[in-house]
Design a protein around this motif. Structure first.
Motif, PDB file in Angstrom:
ATOM      1  N   UNK A  17       1.356  73.186 -32.336  1.00  0.00           N
ATOM      2  CA  UNK A  17       2.019  74.175 -33.194  1.00  0.00           C
ATOM      3  C   UNK A  17       3.112  74.895 -32.406  1.00  0.00           C
ATOM      4  N   UNK A  18       4.127  75.371 -33.141  1.00  0.00           N
ATOM      5  CA  UNK A  18       5.219  76.139 -32.558  1.00  0.00           C
ATOM      6  C   UNK A  18       4.970  77.626 -32.803  1.00  0.00           C
ATOM      7  N   UNK A  19       4.959  78.464 -31.747  1.00  0.00           N
ATOM      8  CA  UNK A  19       4.646  79.882 -31.936  1.00  0.00           C
ATOM      9  C   UNK A  19       5.860  80.707 -32.338  1.00  0.00           C
ATOM     10  N   UNK A  20       5.595  81.940 -32.789  1.00  0.00           N
ATOM     11  CA  UNK A  20       6.615  82.967 -32.915  1.00  0.00           C
ATOM     12  C   UNK A  20       6.700  83.693 -31.575  1.00  0.00           C
ATOM     13  N   UNK A  21       7.914  83.941 -31.093  1.00  0.00           N
ATOM     14  CA  UNK A  21       8.110  84.617 -29.818  1.00  0.00           C
ATOM     15  C   UNK A  21       8.644  86.014 -30.061  1.00  0.00           C
ATOM     16  N   UNK A  22       8.150  86.967 -29.282  1.00  0.00           N
ATOM     17  CA  UNK A  22       8.604  88.351 -29.413  1.00  0.00           C
ATOM     18  C   UNK A  22       8.478  89.044 -28.067  1.00  0.00           C
ATOM     19  N   UNK A  23       9.385  89.967 -27.800  1.00  0.00           N
ATOM     20  CA  UNK A  23       9.335  90.767 -26.570  1.00  0.00           C
ATOM     21  C   UNK A  23       9.546  92.225 -26.947  1.00  0.00           C
ATOM     22  N   UNK A  24       8.598  93.077 -26.568  1.00  0.00           N
ATOM     23  CA  UNK A  24       8.733  94.516 -26.811  1.00  0.00           C
ATOM     24  C   UNK A  24       7.765  95.278 -25.926  1.00  0.00           C
ATOM     25  N   UNK A  25       8.074  96.523 -25.703  1.00  0.00           N
ATOM     26  CA  UNK A  25       7.214  97.441 -24.950  1.00  0.00           C
ATOM     27  C   UNK A  25       6.850  96.905 -23.568  1.00  0.00           C
ATOM     28  N   UNK A  80      -0.509  83.556 -42.175  1.00  0.00           N
ATOM     29  CA  UNK A  80       0.697  82.738 -42.044  1.00  0.00           C
ATOM     30  C   UNK A  80       0.431  81.728 -40.938  1.00  0.00           C
ATOM     31  N   UNK A  81       0.579  80.453 -41.235  1.00  0.00           N
ATOM     32  CA  UNK A  81       0.310  79.422 -40.243  1.00  0.00           C
ATOM     33  C   UNK A  81       1.584  79.036 -39.511  1.00  0.00           C
ATOM     34  N   UNK A  82       1.470  78.834 -38.194  1.00  0.00           N
ATOM     35  CA  UNK A  82       2.606  78.371 -37.402  1.00  0.00           C
ATOM     36  C   UNK A  82       2.932  76.933 -37.762  1.00  0.00           C
ATOM     37  N   UNK A  83       4.216  76.553 -37.718  1.00  0.00           N
ATOM     38  CA  UNK A  83       4.579  75.168 -38.036  1.00  0.00           C
ATOM     39  C   UNK A  83       4.029  74.196 -37.003  1.00  0.00           C
TER      40      UNK A  83
END
Length: 266
Positions: free
Chosen positions: A28-36, A125-128
């Motif tokens: 699966x391909x994840x969602x990437x995020x950067x914060x805090x 919500x499922x990752x692609x």
């Protein structure tokens, strides 16, 4: 109160390597995020999400991840439960004697030596997928916690958290007592050794067991990706087939098993 397992967080030092590893493991391909002050990758499944998190610069989240890595190294860090109302659930758990702390939109709870969180329930919500469906991981089956004190675990996870206890099983052959709590579409499994004395030592996270539609296809794909995987074998639960991933990212004990409908005692 608790409706499901929202997510499990894994703390890592090398973010890119861990994300690539879980991408290859799950398909699966994840969602990437950067914060805090932290990098995050979210692998989302129908019944929960896996968060891979690593420190990145300055910020409160990065500071917490660094502290966790310094104290315990890489691996399973926390389990977050989904609730309809975080504030109301926090008040109730505090009245039940738990240590609850607001952390942004979440509430953090430290109990029996482990870290938990409360998160607002949301639509799944499922990752692609990046592989064929039959070889990709489809969902989490169960998370394992090891306890040296099963009666304390019953009081904490059953009475205080209010998880739905479906089975309390003692198996002399395996030398274990197992508590199975339903947690939405997954199982929160607590295991205790019958060979060790009951103590007040902390609980600890064990591993994660994931569902796959076709264990043989999943094993073949993971082996081709370079993972050290066992042969497919019959599972303890009748009708299931499982295999072990010996080198999952961040050293998390990992089992793959054939997908099947949830049962009343699962």
């Amino acid at each position: 109160m608790i409706t499901a397992l929202d997510h499990v967080a894994i703390a890592v030092r090398d973010f890119d390597s861990a994300v690539d590893g879980y991408r290859g493991l799950f398909g699966h391909e994840p969602d990437l995020a950067a914060r805090d002050g932290a990098n995050r990758a979210w692998f989302r499944f129908p019944n929960m999400a896996l968060e891979v998190i690593a420190p990145r610069g300055d910020g409160p989240a990065g500071d917490r991840v660094r502290a966790q890595l310094d104290e315990a190294g890489e691996g399973l860090w926390l389990a977050a439960f989904a609730v309809e109302d975080v504030a109301a659930a926090s008040r109730l758990l505090a009245r039940r004697g738990l240590e609850v702390e607001a952390v942004g939109p979440l509430a953090r709870i430290r109990a029996a030596g482990l870290t938990f969180a409360l998160a607002s329930a949301h639509a799944a919500i499922s990752s692609p997928t990046v592989s064929d469906q039959k070889s990709a991981v489809t969902a989490l089956d169960h998370i394992v916690v090891h306890t040296p004190n099963p009666d304390r675990a019953l009081g904490l996870y059953g009475a205080k958290f209010g998880l739905d206890l479906r089975l309390d099983r003692t198996n002399e052959q395996w030398g274990a007592r197992q508590l199975f709590f339903r947690c939405g579409g997954a199982v929160f499994e607590v295991g205790a050794s019958l060979k060790a004395p009951v103590t007040d030592e902390p609980d600890r996270f064990g591993g994660l067991a994931w569902r796959v539609a076709d264990p043989d296809a999943a094993r073949e794909r993971m082996a081709a990706a370079g993972f050290d995987v066992s042969e497919v074998r019959a599972g303890r639960k009748p009708g299931t087939h499982v295999f072990t991933v010996r080198d999952a990212p961040a050293g998390v004990p990992t089992l793959m098993l054939s997908a099947e409908p949830m049962t009343e005692t699962a």
